[in-house]
Design a protein around this motif. Structure first.
Motif, PDB file in Angstrom:
ATOM      1  N   ARG A  71       0.826  -1.220   0.000  1.00 56.10           N
ATOM      2  CA  ARG A  71       0.000   0.000   0.000  1.00 56.10           C
ATOM      3  C   ARG A  71       0.859   1.269   0.000  1.00 56.10           C
ATOM      4  N   CYS A  72       2.190   1.095  -0.029  1.00 53.91           N
ATOM      5  CA  CYS A  72       3.093   2.259  -0.061  1.00 53.91           C
ATOM      6  C   CYS A  72       3.496   2.543  -1.496  1.00 53.91           C
ATOM      7  N   ARG A  73       3.598   3.825  -1.808  1.00 52.62           N
ATOM      8  CA  ARG A  73       4.001   4.202  -3.161  1.00 52.62           C
ATOM      9  C   ARG A  73       5.456   4.674  -3.126  1.00 52.62           C
ATOM     10  N   GLY A  74       6.095   4.632  -4.294  1.00 52.92           N
ATOM     11  CA  GLY A  74       7.419   5.221  -4.453  1.00 52.92           C
ATOM     12  C   GLY A  74       8.556   4.263  -4.181  1.00 52.92           C
ATOM     13  N   GLN A  75       9.751   4.815  -4.208  1.00 53.67           N
ATOM     14  CA  GLN A  75      10.997   4.075  -4.023  1.00 53.67           C
ATOM     15  C   GLN A  75      11.697   4.605  -2.774  1.00 53.67           C
ATOM     16  N   LEU A 113      11.986   3.481   0.248  1.00 52.45           N
ATOM     17  CA  LEU A 113      11.090   3.471   1.411  1.00 52.45           C
ATOM     18  C   LEU A 113      11.868   3.200   2.701  1.00 52.45           C
ATOM     19  N   THR A 114      11.467   3.872   3.768  1.00 46.84           N
ATOM     20  CA  THR A 114      12.078   3.643   5.082  1.00 46.84           C
ATOM     21  C   THR A 114      11.035   2.990   5.988  1.00 46.84           C
ATOM     22  N   ALA A 159      14.679   1.086   1.220  1.00 42.67           N
ATOM     23  CA  ALA A 159      16.054   1.580   1.345  1.00 42.67           C
ATOM     24  C   ALA A 159      16.614   1.363   2.743  1.00 42.67           C
ATOM     25  N   ALA A 160      15.726   1.296   3.739  1.00 44.17           N
ATOM     26  CA  ALA A 160      16.201   1.170   5.123  1.00 44.17           C
ATOM     27  C   ALA A 160      15.151   0.507   5.990  1.00 44.17           C
ATOM     28  N   VAL A 161      15.613  -0.425   6.816  1.00 43.30           N
ATOM     29  CA  VAL A 161      14.736  -1.068   7.803  1.00 43.30           C
ATOM     30  C   VAL A 161      15.399  -0.889   9.168  1.00 43.30           C
ATOM     31  N   GLU A 162      14.690  -0.226  10.059  1.00 42.19           N
ATOM     32  CA  GLU A 162      15.185  -0.021  11.416  1.00 42.19           C
ATOM     33  C   GLU A 162      14.330  -0.900  12.315  1.00 42.19           C
ATOM     34  N   ALA A 168       6.650   3.304   6.505  1.00 44.23           N
ATOM     35  CA  ALA A 168       5.840   2.246   7.122  1.00 44.23           C
ATOM     36  C   ALA A 168       6.322   2.015   8.550  1.00 44.23           C
ATOM     37  N   VAL A 169       5.370   1.874   9.458  1.00 45.36           N
ATOM     38  CA  VAL A 169       5.651   1.496  10.852  1.00 45.36           C
ATOM     39  C   VAL A 169       4.921   0.180  11.086  1.00 45.36           C
ATOM     40  N   LEU A 170       5.676  -0.869  11.404  1.00 42.30           N
ATOM     41  CA  LEU A 170       5.125  -2.219  11.539  1.00 42.30           C
ATOM     42  C   LEU A 170       5.288  -2.659  12.988  1.00 42.30           C
TER      43      LEU A 170
END
Ligand SMILES: C[S@@+](CC[C@H](N)C(=O)[O-])C[C@H]1O[C@@H](n2cnc3c(N)ncnc32)[C@H](O)[C@@H]1O
Length: 233
Positions: free
Chosen positions: A63-67, A69-70, A92-95, A142-144
């Motif tokens: 459901r996220c658009r673009g490139q 993504l953090t 691009a990044a997963v914290e 995105a916050v998961l």
């Protein structure tokens, strides 16, 4: 395994953590070996079927658009949600923010096979995700969140606030406008979806029920998904 033998269990790590002892172990099963995480003597999760933990990432990112993504992942567990986020080439990044220091150490040592720990896009941090969310500016796409068995079955009572008004506001506030908040639950939680939908800063709220067969029984897990409105309050 033949009848009467004790199931094979190998301890991979055991250490004091933030809320009691943390234990990572491998057990034998008919279909191979499985990892188990136990916190303070209570079974937290295993890797028998991690489809819904992965879906937490894939459904939000779909459901996220673009490139570029953090992504913020609250709760490392066995690393399946983080791994699914890293599998998306637009990320691009997963914290990952994890409250149990030993689990982060074991991940760095490579004891969580699901997690591509050498991926340069991955950052592991020790901390409480609730505190992290309330102290962060709007910077995630995105916050998961998967820190409990869901709002109906808390692993730590202190996590209750994550699912109440201030916690939801902090999670939405950590998102860029248009970004997605996703929360995993071990049972349907329509009331949580309703609470999120009632916030003026949230849009496109969905309650997705995911059925999983386990030990011959059907279980219903759920994801609550919501977008930070373009004009968030
Ligand atoms: C069910 S596991 C997460 C599973 C994960 N989604 C996966 O794919 O393996 C929950 C994790 O959240 C962590 N946790 C619990 N409360 C937390 C908090 N307030 N902040 C950060 N991590 C927390 C637990 O220590 C545990 O590692």
């Amino acid at each position: 395994m033949t009848g009467g033998e004790a199931p094979f269990r190998e301890e991979l790590g055991r250490a004091p953590g933030a809320y009691g002892e943390v234990l990572l172990r491998r057990r034998a099963a008919d279909d191979g070996e499985h990892l188990e995480l136990v916190v303070d003597g209570v079974f937290a999760m295993d890797d028998v079927d991690t489809a819904t933990e992965r879906a937490l990432a894939t459904e939000a990112l779909r459901r996220c658009r673009g490139q570029g993504l953090t992504v913020l992942v609250g709760g490392l567990g066995l690393g399946c949600t983080a791994a699914a986020a890293l599998a998306d080439p637009r990320v691009a990044a997963v914290e990952v923010v994890e409250v149990q220091p030993p689990l982060v150490d074991w991940a760095r040592e490579g004891l969580l096979p699901a997690l591509p720990v050498a991926d340069p896009r991955l950052r592991l941090r020790v901390g409480d995700v609730a505190a992290h969310l309330s102290g962060t500016r709007a910077r995630y796409d995105a916050v998961l969140l998967d820190v409990d068995n869901g709002p109906v079955f808390l692993v730590h009572p202190a996590n209750a606030g994550l699912y109440e008004e201030p916690g939801l506001a902090a999670a939405l506030g950590a998102l860029r406008p248009g970004g997605m908040l996703a929360i995993w639950s071990s049972a349907p939680v329509p009331e949580l979806a309703g609470r999120l939908a009632g916030r003026s800063g949230a849009a496109d709220v969905e309650h997705v029920v995911l059925a999983v067969e386990r030990d011959g029984r059907r279980h219903e897990y759920a994801l609550v998904l919501g977008r930070r409105a373009a004009q968030a309050s």
